[in-house]
Design a protein around this motif. Structure first.
Motif, short mmCIF file in Angstrom:
data_model
loop_
_atom_site.label_atom_id
_atom_site.label_comp_id
_atom_site.label_asym_id
_atom_site.label_seq_id
_atom_site.Cartn_x
_atom_site.Cartn_y
_atom_site.Cartn_z
N PHE A 66 41.60 39.17 32.39
CA PHE A 66 40.54 38.91 31.43
C PHE A 66 40.92 39.52 30.07
O PHE A 66 41.57 40.55 30.00
CB PHE A 66 39.23 39.54 31.90
N ARG A 125 42.30 41.80 37.59
CA ARG A 125 41.52 41.94 38.81
C ARG A 125 42.45 41.85 39.99
O ARG A 125 43.21 40.88 40.14
CB ARG A 125 40.45 40.86 38.91
N SER A 182 39.39 41.11 45.26
CA SER A 182 38.52 42.23 44.88
C SER A 182 37.71 41.86 43.65
O SER A 182 38.08 40.96 42.90
CB SER A 182 39.38 43.46 44.60
N TYR A 183 36.61 42.58 43.44
CA TYR A 183 35.82 42.41 42.23
C TYR A 183 36.18 43.46 41.18
O TYR A 183 35.75 43.37 40.05
CB TYR A 183 34.33 42.53 42.54
N GLU A 184 37.01 44.42 41.56
CA GLU A 184 37.31 45.51 40.64
C GLU A 184 38.28 45.04 39.57
O GLU A 184 39.29 44.40 39.86
CB GLU A 184 37.91 46.69 41.42
N GLN A 185 37.97 45.39 38.33
CA GLN A 185 38.86 45.10 37.22
C GLN A 185 39.44 46.40 36.70
O GLN A 185 38.72 47.40 36.55
CB GLN A 185 38.11 44.39 36.08
N TYR A 186 40.73 46.39 36.42
CA TYR A 186 41.42 47.55 35.88
C TYR A 186 41.88 47.20 34.48
O TYR A 186 42.51 46.15 34.26
CB TYR A 186 42.58 47.94 36.79
N PHE A 187 41.57 48.08 33.56
CA PHE A 187 41.79 47.79 32.15
C PHE A 187 43.09 48.36 31.61
O PHE A 187 43.55 49.42 32.04
CB PHE A 187 40.62 48.34 31.31
N GLY A 188 43.64 47.64 30.65
CA GLY A 188 44.75 48.16 29.88
C GLY A 188 44.23 49.14 28.84
O GLY A 188 43.01 49.28 28.65
#
Lengths: 115, 112
Positions: free
Chosen positions: A34, A97, A101-107
């Motif tokens: 995203f 993502r 999973s629904y978890e998003q990990y950000f830069g």
């Protein structure tokens, strides 16, 4: 872990030029990434959803011809701001993502300044 | 797009105090996530919640998925200076394509 890198962290460009921002998931595969934009003291605004091997889905009001997204592999998505103008100056953040999973990990984000 | 109602907008607390913030929505959510963002950085995932009523801890942080599936809260106990930052709730609405909806954020300041 779930580490997402973003490059460059800061970029200054002249009006009318194009800038490419890379987002990589370093230790997991991400079919979906995203791209967000964040203005000072505001929440994250989703620009587009990037899907590996297919066209990105853009949110209403986001110009797809101006913000080109390419998601060529399961670990890399790029955002190109074309013909940048000063109003494009902002903090751009990607997230990845983890599949299933629904978890998003950000830069860590990219600070773009257009002069 | 849709926004969650997150409160309070900002908080000033003394070091050592406990903190509570919450998010509410008019629609049902399947997942609640809590993030912390430091200045000039991307948000970092603190806690993920998947079931109504679920209570999950991560060190001094505790979060709960509301039983109605329309709210969530985050508690921070015994605050320390490094807790300073913006805390965002995020939820995945029922029926959505796994996109997250973000709250407006809570700016936390911890005074020594």
């Amino acid at each position: 872990g779930a580490v997402v890198s973003q490059h460059p962290s800061r970029v200054i460009c002249k009006s009318g030029t194009s800038v490419k921002i890379e987002c990589r998931s370093l230790d997991f595969q991400a079919t979906t990434m995203f791209w967000y934009r964040q203005f000072p003291k505001q929440s994250l605004m989703l620009m587009a959803t990037s899907n590996e091997g297919s066209k990105a889905t853009y949110e209403q009001g986001v110009e797809k011809d101006k913000f080109l997204i390419n998601h060529a592999s399961l670990t890399l998505s790029t955002l190109t701001v074309t013909s940048a103008h000063p109003e494009d100056s902002s903090f751009y953040i990607c997230s990845a993502r983890r599949d299933m999973s629904y978890e998003q990990y950000f830069g860590p984000g990219t600070r773009l300044t257009v002069t | 797009g849709q926004q969650l109602n997150q409160s309070p907008q900002s908080m000033f607390i003394q070091e050592g105090e406990d903190v509570s913030m919450n998010c509410t929505s008019s629609s049902i959510f399947n997942t609640w996530l809590w993030y912390k963002q430091d200045p000039g950085e991307g948000p970092v995932l603190l806690i993920a919640l998947y079931k109504a009523g679920e209570l999950t801890s991560n060190g001094r942080l505790t979060a709960q998925f509301g039983i109605t599936r329309k709210d969530s809260f985050l508690n921070i106990s015994a605050s320390i200076p490094s807790d300073v930052g913006i805390y965002f709730c995020a939820g995945q609405p029922s029926g959505s394509a796994r996109q997250l909806t973000f709250g407006s954020g809570t700016q936390l300041t911890v005074l020594p």
